[in-house]
Write a protein that holds these residues in place. Structure first.
Motif, PDB file in Angstrom:
ATOM      1  N   VAL A  88      36.063  33.461  33.599  1.00 13.35           N
ATOM      2  CA  VAL A  88      36.745  33.672  31.901  1.00 13.35           C
ATOM      3  C   VAL A  88      37.585  35.114  32.367  1.00 13.35           C
ATOM      4  O   VAL A  88      38.411  33.868  30.846  1.00 13.35           O
ATOM      5  CB  VAL A  88      35.164  34.228  31.296  1.00 13.35           C
ATOM      6  CG1 VAL A  88      35.944  34.719  30.029  1.00 13.35           C
ATOM      7  CG2 VAL A  88      34.642  33.408  31.721  1.00 13.35           C
ATOM      8  N   ALA A  89      38.005  35.876  32.622  1.00 16.10           N
ATOM      9  CA  ALA A  89      38.778  37.096  32.139  1.00 16.10           C
ATOM     10  C   ALA A  89      40.189  36.262  33.031  1.00 16.10           C
ATOM     11  O   ALA A  89      40.825  36.453  32.195  1.00 16.10           O
ATOM     12  CB  ALA A  89      38.224  38.735  32.862  1.00 16.10           C
ATOM     13  N   ALA A  90      40.115  35.659  34.103  1.00 12.78           N
ATOM     14  CA  ALA A  90      41.692  35.589  34.774  1.00 12.78           C
ATOM     15  C   ALA A  90      42.397  34.098  33.584  1.00 12.78           C
ATOM     16  O   ALA A  90      43.428  34.350  33.544  1.00 12.78           O
ATOM     17  CB  ALA A  90      41.160  34.792  35.684  1.00 12.78           C
ATOM     18  N   GLN A  91      41.144  33.562  33.152  1.00 15.14           N
ATOM     19  CA  GLN A  91      41.534  32.739  32.126  1.00 15.14           C
ATOM     20  C   GLN A  91      42.330  33.042  31.042  1.00 15.14           C
ATOM     21  O   GLN A  91      43.698  32.636  30.569  1.00 15.14           O
ATOM     22  CB  GLN A  91      40.639  31.280  31.819  1.00 15.14           C
ATOM     23  CG  GLN A  91      40.725  30.192  30.788  1.00 15.14           C
ATOM     24  CD  GLN A  91      39.837  29.534  30.539  1.00 15.14           C
ATOM     25  OE1 GLN A  91      38.237  29.454  30.791  1.00 15.14           O
ATOM     26  NE2 GLN A  91      39.583  28.933  29.267  1.00 15.14           N
ATOM     27  N   LEU A  92      42.035  33.904  30.502  1.00 11.82           N
ATOM     28  CA  LEU A  92      42.615  34.415  29.694  1.00 11.82           C
ATOM     29  C   LEU A  92      43.620  35.618  29.767  1.00 11.82           C
ATOM     30  O   LEU A  92      44.987  35.546  28.672  1.00 11.82           O
ATOM     31  CB  LEU A  92      40.922  35.790  28.151  1.00 11.82           C
ATOM     32  CG  LEU A  92      40.401  34.283  27.695  1.00 11.82           C
ATOM     33  CD1 LEU A  92      38.626  35.432  27.596  1.00 11.82           C
ATOM     34  CD2 LEU A  92      40.960  33.301  26.704  1.00 11.82           C
ATOM     35  N   ASN A  93      43.807  36.227  30.913  1.00 23.10           N
ATOM     36  CA  ASN A  93      45.261  36.218  31.465  1.00 23.10           C
ATOM     37  C   ASN A  93      45.629  35.103  31.881  1.00 23.10           C
ATOM     38  O   ASN A  93      47.168  35.529  30.869  1.00 23.10           O
ATOM     39  CB  ASN A  93      44.551  37.363  33.072  1.00 23.10           C
ATOM     40  CG  ASN A  93      45.745  37.722  33.162  1.00 23.10           C
ATOM     41  OD1 ASN A  93      46.531  36.773  34.441  1.00 23.10           O
ATOM     42  ND2 ASN A  93      46.089  39.063  32.860  1.00 23.10           N
ATOM     43  N   SER A  94      45.516  34.403  32.272  1.00 27.61           N
ATOM     44  CA  SER A  94      46.610  33.542  32.179  1.00 27.61           C
ATOM     45  C   SER A  94      47.091  32.902  30.733  1.00 27.61           C
ATOM     46  O   SER A  94      48.283  32.638  30.187  1.00 27.61           O
ATOM     47  CB  SER A  94      46.100  32.277  32.467  1.00 27.61           C
ATOM     48  OG  SER A  94      47.178  31.402  32.638  1.00 27.61           O
ATOM     49  N   GLY A  95      45.986  33.213  29.899  1.00 24.78           N
ATOM     50  CA  GLY A  95      46.382  32.403  28.172  1.00 24.78           C
ATOM     51  C   GLY A  95      47.838  33.339  27.692  1.00 24.78           C
ATOM     52  O   GLY A  95      48.644  33.160  26.924  1.00 24.78           O
TER      53      GLY A  95
END
Length: 466
Positions: A88-95
């Motif tokens: 979840v954190a990685a997805q938002l980091n990418s965002g």
């Protein structure tokens, strides 16, 4: 100048500020030493909520019979629980990375240090890839955030194994069977709630007379009863004298009412506040005023050093991601010469435990300390139709109105999904609503938010459903 504005730090305050600068036509750069999104996105707000959701769902399995349901077997894979939160954190980091590209904001990966310059300090970046780069801008905004407070002298310092801060608590190798949480603020209570949901024996130590001490006293009392019902133990009004690591875990020596006690557990989480990330930035040489690890600023974020500003956790409490973003937008709009967003807008606080806690404005005690004449309303979820149907009757909504003007000046809630509901009161306070507007507002039925309406009515003796 290389840029119009340089933002140091890419947390919610930093990246939001850079985006707003780009929208206003400024050439912006952002400097980040670790991952885009900062602590909140990578090691705080977001991954903790993912863990808490897993804990909440697992805890719900204990009550399936109440809903006429059953399962053959229950269990969890702790590594997968943690892995989900990291994804979840990685997805938002990418965002955030996508947003930087979309708004043509240059991202510089490295550690920043300020040197004297004009019209703003120069920024020397020790690049993560090696070497250094000196960049200049008309304006520099500090958004370096904060980190967990520790007290090494009595053993309250993380080692990654037995003593954790929020960072270690997010990615442990295995779920502890027993846990001591030192501090009952939002961070401490959230981790206590998560690990207890997965079956750990949890004890929370709080030095002040009640848990979640920033909340209204009625909320604190209800919260403690609710958490104790779930099996969490508390030592309130107790000071930690020493934390020692043992072969099996940790021993925490505490003192309460002049009496000592030793507590043992596999792991201890230190959640006793934060300190601003002000070191090694060159602030002292520039003459930046620092008060208790936080940069002193004026009402627009200016530090007193020409061209240098600070927002978010580094600029002081409340230490909340949404406050940092709001400050950042205000700061950059002020720099741009616009009439900026109102910096005195009410700021809600949320704790994502089970039950959830949310509040905005003054507590009843604070209102009385100010000498205000007030009207207080309350409405329990136990008589709310949606709450009964959902099996989520724990908690209540409390409203505080100024008796002379009718203005809503405080709202305090504990129960299911109150962190979503509180925004209604935040909007009302931002629009300077009085009891008349709230009484006249139509709330959908059946919803838990109807309790907000009833609590507003109750303050004026008009409650309908109790």
């Amino acid at each position: 100048m290389d840029f119009d504005v340089i933002v140091i730090g890419s947390g919610p305050g930093g990246y939001t500020t850079a985006i707003r600068a780009s929208q206003l036509g400024m050439k912006a750069a952002i400097i980040e030493r670790e991952k885009l999104g900062g602590i909140c996105l990578n090691w705080g707000c977001i991954p903790t909520k993912a863990l808490l959701k897993s804990g909440e769902v697992y805890e719900t399995l204990d009550h399936l019979a109440d809903y006429g349901l059953s399962v053959d077997k229950r269990g969890f894979d702790f590594s997968k629980v943690v892995d989900r939160s990291r994804k979840v954190a990685a997805q938002l980091n990418s965002g955030v990375g996508f947003l930087m590209k979309k708004h043509k904001i240059e991202v510089i990966e490295g550690v920043a240090k300020l040197e004297k310059g004009s019209p703003a300090p120069k920024v020397v970046v020790a690049l993560n890839a090696g070497g250094s780069r000196t960049i200049t801008a008309k304006h520099v905004i500090l958004a370096t955030g904060a980190r967990a407070r520790t007290i090494p002298a009595i053993g309250l310092e993380p080692d990654g194994e037995r003593v954790w801060t929020y960072r270690e608590a997010l990615v442990p190798k295995a779920a502890p069977k027993s846990l001591i949480v030192i501090g009952s603020g939002a961070i401490g209570i959230e981790f206590a709630s998560f690990y207890r949901a997965l079956g750990a024996e949890v004890t929370v130590i709080e030095a002040l007379p009640r848990i979640v001490p920033v909340e209204d006293e009625e909320v604190s009392k209800t919260a403690q009863k609710a958490f104790e019902k779930r099996g969490i133990k508390f030592r309130v009004g107790a000071s930690v004298k020493k934390l020692s690591k043992t072969g099996q875990g940790v021993t925490v020596d505490i003192e309460k009412d002049g009496k000592g006690e030793s507590l043992q557990a596999d792991v201890a989480i230190v959640a006793i506040g934060i300190v601003g990330n002000v070191e090694n930035l060159g602030l002292e040489a520039l003459g930046v005023k620092i008060d208790r690890t936080h940069v002193v600023t004026d009402s627009h974020g200016a530090t007193g050093v020409a061209g240098l500003y600070a927002i978010g956790d580094i600029a002081g409490p409340p230490w909340l991601a949404h406050k940092a973003a709001h400050e950042g937008v205000h700061c950059i709009e002020h720099i741009a010469g616009l009439k900026p967003t109102n910096l005195t807008s009410p700021i809600p606080g949320c704790t994502y435990s089970n039950p959830q806690i949310a509040s905005v404005g003054v507590t009843e005690a604070q209102a009385k300390e100010k000498g205000l004449a007030i009207k207080v309303g309350r409405f329990p979820f136990r008589v709310n139709g949606k709450a009964i149907a959902s099996g989520e009757t724990e908690g209540f909504v409390k409203t505080i109105f100024d008796a002379q003007t009718g203005a809503l000046i405080g709202a305090h809630m504990i129960g299911a999904e109150v962190t979503e509901m509180v925004q209604g009161f935040v909007l009302a306070m931002t629009l300077e609503a009085t009891e008349a507007e709230l009484h006249a507002t139509v709330f959908a039925h059946p919803t838990m938010s109807e309790s907000m309406h009833e609590a507003s009515l109750d303050a004026y003796g008009m409650v309908l459903n109790t």
